[in-house]
Motif scaffolding. Sequence first.
Motif, short mmCIF file in Angstrom:
data_model
loop_
_atom_site.label_atom_id
_atom_site.label_comp_id
_atom_site.label_asym_id
_atom_site.label_seq_id
_atom_site.Cartn_x
_atom_site.Cartn_y
_atom_site.Cartn_z
N ALA A 1 -11.58 -8.56 13.61
CA ALA A 1 -11.98 -9.21 12.36
C ALA A 1 -11.14 -8.73 11.19
CB ALA A 1 -13.47 -8.95 12.09
N SER A 2 -10.72 -7.46 11.24
CA SER A 2 -9.87 -6.93 10.17
C SER A 2 -8.51 -7.60 10.15
CB SER A 2 -9.72 -5.41 10.33
OG SER A 2 -9.23 -5.09 11.63
N VAL A 3 -8.06 -8.10 11.30
CA VAL A 3 -6.77 -8.79 11.38
C VAL A 3 -6.93 -10.26 11.01
CG1 VAL A 3 -4.88 -9.49 12.92
CG2 VAL A 3 -5.89 -7.21 13.12
N SER A 4 -7.95 -10.92 11.57
CA SER A 4 -8.15 -12.34 11.28
C SER A 4 -8.46 -12.58 9.81
CB SER A 4 -9.27 -12.91 12.16
OG SER A 4 -10.49 -12.24 11.92
N SER A 5 -9.15 -11.64 9.16
CA SER A 5 -9.46 -11.80 7.74
C SER A 5 -8.19 -11.78 6.89
CB SER A 5 -10.42 -10.71 7.27
OG SER A 5 -9.80 -9.44 7.32
N VAL A 6 -7.16 -11.09 7.37
CA VAL A 6 -5.88 -11.07 6.66
C VAL A 6 -5.06 -12.31 6.99
CG1 VAL A 6 -3.75 -9.78 6.28
CG2 VAL A 6 -5.88 -8.55 6.63
N LEU B 1 -9.50 -13.38 -1.56
CA LEU B 1 -9.95 -11.99 -1.59
C LEU B 1 -10.75 -11.60 -0.35
CD1 LEU B 1 -11.02 -11.67 -5.34
CD2 LEU B 1 -8.88 -10.94 -4.28
N THR B 2 -10.74 -12.44 0.67
CA THR B 2 -11.48 -12.15 1.89
C THR B 2 -11.19 -10.77 2.48
OG1 THR B 2 -11.67 -14.50 2.43
CG2 THR B 2 -11.95 -12.94 4.23
N PRO B 3 -9.90 -10.37 2.64
CA PRO B 3 -9.64 -9.05 3.24
C PRO B 3 -10.19 -7.89 2.42
CG PRO B 3 -7.66 -10.40 3.24
CD PRO B 3 -8.66 -11.11 2.39
N VAL B 4 -10.28 -8.06 1.09
CA VAL B 4 -10.78 -6.98 0.24
C VAL B 4 -12.20 -6.60 0.63
CG1 VAL B 4 -11.32 -6.31 -2.13
CG2 VAL B 4 -9.27 -7.65 -1.65
N ILE B 5 -13.00 -7.60 1.03
CA ILE B 5 -14.38 -7.35 1.41
C ILE B 5 -14.53 -7.16 2.92
CG2 ILE B 5 -16.73 -8.31 1.36
CD1 ILE B 5 -15.94 -9.89 -1.10
N ALA B 6 -13.87 -8.02 3.70
CA ALA B 6 -14.08 -8.01 5.15
C ALA B 6 -13.40 -6.83 5.83
CB ALA B 6 -13.58 -9.32 5.74
N LEU B 7 -12.21 -6.46 5.39
CA LEU B 7 -11.46 -5.42 6.08
C LEU B 7 -12.17 -4.06 6.07
CD1 LEU B 7 -7.62 -5.16 6.07
CD2 LEU B 7 -8.99 -3.11 6.12
N PRO B 8 -12.66 -3.57 4.93
CA PRO B 8 -13.39 -2.29 4.96
C PRO B 8 -14.66 -2.34 5.81
CG PRO B 8 -12.76 -2.86 2.71
CD PRO B 8 -12.51 -4.07 3.55
N ILE B 9 -15.37 -3.48 5.77
CA ILE B 9 -16.59 -3.60 6.57
C ILE B 9 -16.25 -3.56 8.06
CG2 ILE B 9 -18.54 -5.10 7.16
CD1 ILE B 9 -18.47 -6.16 4.32
N ALA B 10 -15.18 -4.27 8.44
CA ALA B 10 -14.78 -4.29 9.84
C ALA B 10 -14.37 -2.91 10.33
CB ALA B 10 -13.64 -5.28 10.04
N VAL B 11 -13.75 -2.13 9.46
CA VAL B 11 -13.27 -0.80 9.85
C VAL B 11 -14.42 0.20 9.92
CG1 VAL B 11 -11.82 1.15 9.15
CG2 VAL B 11 -10.94 -1.18 9.02
N PHE B 12 -15.23 0.26 8.88
CA PHE B 12 -16.27 1.29 8.79
C PHE B 12 -17.57 0.92 9.50
CE2 PHE B 12 -13.56 2.10 5.03
CZ PHE B 12 -13.20 3.41 5.31
N VAL C 1 0.33 -0.33 8.77
CA VAL C 1 0.90 -1.69 8.73
C VAL C 1 -0.16 -2.70 8.30
CG1 VAL C 1 1.91 -3.54 10.11
CG2 VAL C 1 2.67 -1.19 10.44
N LYS C 2 -1.37 -2.56 8.87
CA LYS C 2 -2.45 -3.48 8.53
C LYS C 2 -2.82 -3.36 7.05
CE LYS C 2 -5.72 -3.81 11.52
NZ LYS C 2 -6.93 -3.50 12.34
N ALA C 3 -2.90 -2.12 6.55
CA ALA C 3 -3.28 -1.90 5.16
C ALA C 3 -2.24 -2.48 4.21
CB ALA C 3 -3.47 -0.41 4.90
N TRP C 4 -0.97 -2.20 4.47
CA TRP C 4 0.10 -2.68 3.58
C TRP C 4 0.24 -4.19 3.64
CZ3 TRP C 4 1.92 -0.39 -0.42
CH2 TRP C 4 1.99 1.00 -0.48
N CYS C 5 0.11 -4.77 4.84
CA CYS C 5 0.22 -6.23 4.96
C CYS C 5 -0.95 -6.92 4.27
CB CYS C 5 0.29 -6.63 6.43
SG CYS C 5 1.84 -6.20 7.25
N ALA C 6 -2.15 -6.34 4.39
CA ALA C 6 -3.32 -6.90 3.71
C ALA C 6 -3.12 -6.84 2.20
CB ALA C 6 -4.58 -6.15 4.12
N PHE C 7 -2.63 -5.71 1.71
CA PHE C 7 -2.40 -5.54 0.27
C PHE C 7 -1.37 -6.56 -0.23
CE2 PHE C 7 0.16 -3.63 -3.15
CZ PHE C 7 -0.83 -3.46 -4.11
N ALA C 8 -0.26 -6.69 0.51
CA ALA C 8 0.79 -7.63 0.10
C ALA C 8 0.30 -9.07 0.13
CB ALA C 8 2.02 -7.46 1.01
#
Length: 203
Positions: free
Chosen positions: A140-145, A1-12, A21-28
């Motif tokens: 970080a949003s990419v590496s977390s995925v 579940l790392t991207p669920v927490i790290a991705l929003p923090i990295a973006v905002f 593409v990043k959002a859909w790939c992270a979700f998948a």
Amino acid sequence: LTPVIALPIAVFAMGERMTAVKAWCAFAAVVGVVCAVLTAPSSKGSSNSAVGYVWAVLSLLVWVGYLLLSKQARRTVGTLELMWVMAFLGSITVSAIVLFTRSHVGEMHGTGWLWVSLLTLGPGLLGHGLFAWAQPRVEASVSSVLIQLEPVTASMIAWMMLGQRVSLSQALSMAVVVAALSVLAWAETRERPAAVALPPNAP
């Protein structure tokens, strides 16, 4: 579940970009890993306990914190310096845990020390070192995925070396993860312009 927490923090909080593409790939990738975990066949002697889940969640939070803080630190700190500090702090932490829990290190013999040494040199120094080196070069949003490939690889190695079973649904879920991460890596590479070295006297 790392991207669920790290991705929003990295973006905002860190100002990194969010693409479809990043959002859909992270979700998948996250859905694939969750399905692989939930559909994994039970192994002999394995069990699930509330304490185990608590430690797993704490591990997740600590890992996300390290991922984002070390990403910030790598802007001014070199790879070797970061690795030296992490190895030093890690050795102190492990030593304190051993003393606090009164673990009997002397009970480990022969091949046990061999495997510990291989873990130290392989995932510990080489794997962690490559990750630290790549941090300034990957968002970080990419590496977390992309780290979602870790549980997939671990499951395959456990199947090959430890004889743990992999169900068909689990294998299909892991294939989804690999496909999503491949698409993400390809898309990120395509979006970043290639650096071209010019001669000193070029206009």
